[in-house]
Design an enzyme around this catalytic site. Structure first.
Site, PDB file in Angstrom:
ATOM      1  N   SER A  45       3.643   2.314   8.454  1.00 17.07           N
ATOM      2  CA  SER A  45       3.413   1.371   7.365  1.00 17.07           C
ATOM      3  C   SER A  45       4.738   1.115   6.664  1.00 17.07           C
ATOM      4  O   SER A  45       5.430   2.062   6.285  1.00 17.07           O
ATOM      5  CB  SER A  45       2.432   1.965   6.360  1.00 17.07           C
ATOM      6  OG  SER A  45       1.165   1.997   6.918  1.00 17.07           O
TER       7      SER A  45
ATOM      8  N   HIS B 262       0.829  -1.221   0.000  1.00 26.03           N
ATOM      9  CA  HIS B 262       0.000   0.000   0.000  1.00 26.03           C
ATOM     10  C   HIS B 262       0.859   1.265   0.000  1.00 26.03           C
ATOM     11  O   HIS B 262       0.369   2.335  -0.350  1.00 26.03           O
ATOM     12  CB  HIS B 262      -1.067  -0.015   1.104  1.00 26.03           C
ATOM     13  CG  HIS B 262      -0.633   0.319   2.498  1.00 26.03           C
ATOM     14  ND1 HIS B 262      -0.332  -0.634   3.445  1.00 26.03           N
ATOM     15  CD2 HIS B 262      -0.494   1.508   3.120  1.00 26.03           C
ATOM     16  CE1 HIS B 262      -0.025  -0.043   4.585  1.00 26.03           C
ATOM     17  NE2 HIS B 262      -0.114   1.260   4.418  1.00 26.03           N
TER      18      HIS B 262
ATOM     19  N   ASP C 188       1.266  -7.651   2.365  1.00 22.35           N
ATOM     20  CA  ASP C 188       1.340  -6.217   2.072  1.00 22.35           C
ATOM     21  C   ASP C 188       2.805  -5.766   1.917  1.00 22.35           C
ATOM     22  O   ASP C 188       3.362  -5.114   2.798  1.00 22.35           O
ATOM     23  CB  ASP C 188       0.638  -5.446   3.193  1.00 22.35           C
ATOM     24  CG  ASP C 188       0.337  -4.008   2.812  1.00 22.35           C
ATOM     25  OD1 ASP C 188       0.890  -3.522   1.806  1.00 22.35           O
ATOM     26  OD2 ASP C 188      -0.432  -3.360   3.539  1.00 22.35           O
TER      27      ASP C 188
HETATM   28  N1  ASP Z   1      -2.503   0.599   7.855  1.00 25.91           N
HETATM   29  C1  ASP Z   1      -2.142   1.770   8.521  1.00 25.91           C
HETATM   30  C2  ASP Z   1      -2.075   2.928   7.586  1.00 25.91           C
HETATM   31  O1  ASP Z   1      -2.236   2.744   6.442  1.00 25.91           O
HETATM   32  C3  ASP Z   1      -0.947   1.645   9.378  1.00 25.91           C
HETATM   33  C4  ASP Z   1      -1.378   2.037  10.731  1.00 25.91           C
HETATM   34  O2  ASP Z   1      -1.928   3.116  10.867  1.00 25.91           O
HETATM   35  O3  ASP Z   1      -1.208   1.259  11.653  1.00 25.91           O
HETATM   36  O4  ASP Z   1      -1.920   4.051   7.938  1.00 25.91           O
END
Ligand code: ASP
Length: 732
Positions: A656, A89, A224
């Site tokens: 991330s 991501h 991911d």
């Molecule tokens: N998945 C989260 C993000 O995209 C990572 C996190 O905030 O823990 O910001």
């Protein structure tokens, strides 16, 4: 001792004091230069390194393998030839950038089988921290007694001097950053690389497996990750993209453990957490729950409904809106969880209790601390003025930065429209036109006027419903209310605008006629963005800035008071996008009665979730057969392959892509998310509930090596087995 000095002493003493009494710590994203105070605690939990091994200015240390990726995510070096890992991501917009309906890397993945096939990414940066140096004393001595404008001007001049002193004549950049509401100041110097190429990405069915349905949830089965490589000049220095550049040799890269982790193992996360708000007062928590999150969620409900349906209609729009959709839906879902978690955990009640205890403690001694006693009241009175500006700012951001693309695109033409003569006189006209042609052609790649029109209608209407009464942007409101419906408002707007038509814009740029650009002053998109900006900068920003500075000043006193008056409790410094280390262990959680989250998921869980045809849970058939075959090689354990695990490491957005490091300093995973019951942790951290989610490095390696057949990348890494031996490739 002046107030600043006293506060700093308290902050450090707080860390030391707490850790003298505490067997383990989980809350906190620690400043790497303060780690010696935590070393004993970390070692008691299973770390076999010293604080100096993690962060050192004298020799290479783990920090040299940690990268601020694109300014918003973290990445880690995994080879001596510039290879880095981050999240799928985090590399998503680059993967999208290189994708087309013919070469659908989002759907099918991408693997460069040779260095020549690695793909360049204009604008992408990779930044390493050179040093973090505490300059609090110097700053506080120099600024003592100054207030208002004089303080701001002196601070800026001093910060500039300090930066120059440490960076002049080097390839470093730097800045002085205020921490803990201005109680501390650190100079941070960095080295930023500009040639960062895409090396590999799994299909979204791996890298985004579970989609929005599983985002922010445990149990999780998402691979991911994505792979990039940093290129440097022939002297290993930062250089603009160029075919002559060579792979960068970092001062350190993480050895990769193929033994993985067990429940209870020590882990640490080293990265760039974005921001937390642990010191919001009770009224601000109530405001987040009752106003701020509902406003932001409502705006995103509108845009997601439009974008999701457009993406479902065909491949071209699925690709074009991939990254925009993800960034909208990610925070949207987090805010939903955050509101729920804050309510469930009674964060408001806990804040109220802490505040009254704080005032009671500040009042009891023979010499009550008047500054402490007043602090909460001061924050709250500043808050009540500030909230409408905060809401307005949120609406502005949602409309302008996450809404219809036509607005920001129109703004890029402002110089040509308003300043043609100045550009001509300064000889900059041609360059400006060339830049705009490039921007316009980028814009055309992902632009869809019909989606954009719907976004405009839906978001303007929602904005006007939600705007604080005193802060309604007039031009937008009057034009909107003069239309029969949001659809007719948007359709007449788009009929009259040229900014929804990149081909017409290109023709205009090619002709390059002053008069034609001058006419665009009345284009509805240009008019609206200029009016929104004027509204923001004249009506919103001054109140917002005055409010935040008053809140910051009083909160600096509050946090110092908390550390002094509650010496046995932890009050870690909020995240601010600087390098931090969190630590904890591999563990599950039991966030609700009768519910028990195991800390690990395995490959057979991917098959359990597999739903052919489902946009979030479909899998490519070759992956299904590979998963069924279960040929895990040395990446498996007990006949299965661990996919993800959870731990009690305090993380937030920006973490991330962060390396998950074991007690020996080896890479065991990549951080990518938090569980649903942790989404309130930016405001209220709860040790028993808050769990970060990581992808196991063995799953990453299995996908690269076995599934994608990109073993040449694994060959570059330093694999370590249980005896701490380089596991090489021979025993595969
Ligand atoms: N998945 C989260 C993000 O995209 C990572 C996190 O905030 O823990 O910001």
């Amino acid at each position: 001792m002046n107030i600043f000095n006293r506060l700093v002493v308290l902050l450090c003493a707080g860390v030391m004091g707490v850790f003298a009494n505490q067997a383990q710590a989980k809350e906190g994203m620690w400043i790497p230069t303060l780690l010696s105070a935590l070393e004993g605690d970390m070692q008691a939990m299973g770390m076999r390194l010293s604080a100096e091994d993690i962060y050192s200015v004298n020799h290479s240390s783990l920090k040299d393998a940690v990268v601020h990726f694109g300014g918003g995510c973290t990445a880690e070096m995994i080879s001596s030839e510039g290879l880095l890992l981050t999240n799928h991501h985090c590399g998503y917009s680059q993967i999208q950038y290189h994708s087309s309906v013919e070469n659908d890397y989002l759907k099918n993945g991408f693997w460069a089988m040779s260095r020549a096939e690695e793909l360049s990414n204009p604008g992408l940066t990779a930044t390493f921290i050179d040093r973090i140096h505490d300059v609090t004393q110097r700053v506080s001595d120099a600024l003592e007694g100054l207030e208002g404008e004089a303080l701001a001007a002196a601070r800026k001049a001093l910060y500039d001097d300090i930066v120059l002193e440490f960076t002049e004549g080097t390839d470093l950049t730097g800045g002085v950053v205020a921490f803990d509401f201005g109680n501390q100041h650190f100079l941070i110097t960095k080295r930023t690389f500009l040639d960062v190429r895409l090396v590999g990405a799994p299909p979204s069915a791996v890298g985004k497996f579970g989609g929005d349905t599983d985002n922010w949830l445990w149990p999780r089965h998402t691979g991911d990750f994505s792979v990039f490589r940093i290129y440097a000049s022939s002297t290993n220095a930062p250089a603009a993209f160029g075919p002559e550049n060579i792979p960068y040799t970092p001062n350190h890269h993480f050895p990769v453990s193929i033994d993985g982790v067990e429940e209870g193992d020590f882990t640490m996360i080293f990265g760039f957490p974005g921001s937390t708000e642990q010191y919001l007062t009770s009224d601000a928590v109530a405001h987040v729950i009752e106003r701020l999150n509902p406003i932001r969620i409502a705006m995103r409900d509108v845009s997601l409904a439009i974008i999701n349906s457009a993406r479902a209609s065909g491949d071209a729009l699925r690709i074009a809106y991939a990254s925009k959709q993800s960034s909208i839906s990610n925070a949207w879902k987090k805010w939903e969880g955050q509101t729920k978690g804050l309510i469930e955990l009674n964060a408001l009640g806990k804040k109220l209790a802490l505040e009254s205890d704080f005032i009671a403690r500040a009042s009891v001694s023979e010499t009550p601390n008047v500054d402490y006693i007043k602090a909460i009241g001061e924050i709250q009175s500043a808050n009540s003025d500030y909230f409408p500006y905060l809401e307005s700012r949120a609406l502005f951001i949602e409309l302008v930065y996450y809404g219809p693309d036509v607005l920001l695109h129109a703004f890029k033409f402002a110089d040509l429209i308003d300043d043609w003569d100045r550009l001509t006189e300064s000889g900059k006209l041609e360059g400006a036109i060339a830049d705009l042609r490039a921007l316009n052609s980028e814009y055309a790649r992902n632009y869809d006027a019909s989606v954009d029109e719907q976004l405009l209608g839906g978001l303007v209407s929602t904005y006007l419903e939600l705007a604080p009464e005193s802060l309604v942007p007039e031009l937008m409101a009057s034009t909107f209310h003069a239309s029969a419906s949001s659809e007719s408002y948007a359709s007449s707007f788009f009929d009259k605008s040229i900014f929804d038509n990149p081909a017409d814009l290109e023709a205009l740029l090619l002709k390059g006629k002053r008069k034609q650009f001058a006419k665009l002053k009345n284009d509805p998109a240009f008019e609206l963005i200029m009016a929104l900006r004027a509204h923001y900068f004249n009506d919103v920003s001054p109140g917002y800035r005055a409010g935040s500075s008053a809140i910051q000043k009083a909160t600096a006193i509050y946090t110092s008071g908390l550390r002094e008056l509650f010496p046995d409790q932890l009050f870690p410094v909020d995240a601010n996008s600087t390098l931090r280390l969190s630590y904890g262990k591999v563990e599950g959680s039991s966030p609700h009665d009768g519910m028990n989250y195991e800390p690990m998921t395995t490959a057979h869980g991917i098959l359990q979730k597999y739903k052919p045809g489902d946009p979030d849970f479909d899998l490519p058939s070759d992956l299904v057969s590979n998963l069924k075959e279960g040929n895990w090689g040395r990446y498996g354990k007990d006949g299965d392959l661990v996919v993800c695990f959870t731990g009690s490491n305090h993380t937030t957005g920006g973490n991330s892509g962060s390396p998950v490091i074991n007690g020996d300093g080896y890479l065991v995973g990549i951080n990518f998310d938090r569980s649903w019951e942790s989404t309130m942790s930016d405001i209220h951290f709860d040790e028993s509930r808050c769990r970060n989610i990581m992808v196991d490095i063995r799953y990453v390696l299995w996908i690269i090596d076995h599934y994608a057949g990109a073993s040449h990348l694994v060959d570059e890494m330093t694999l370590i087995d249980s005896d701490g031996q380089d596991a090489g490739l021979d025993d595969k």
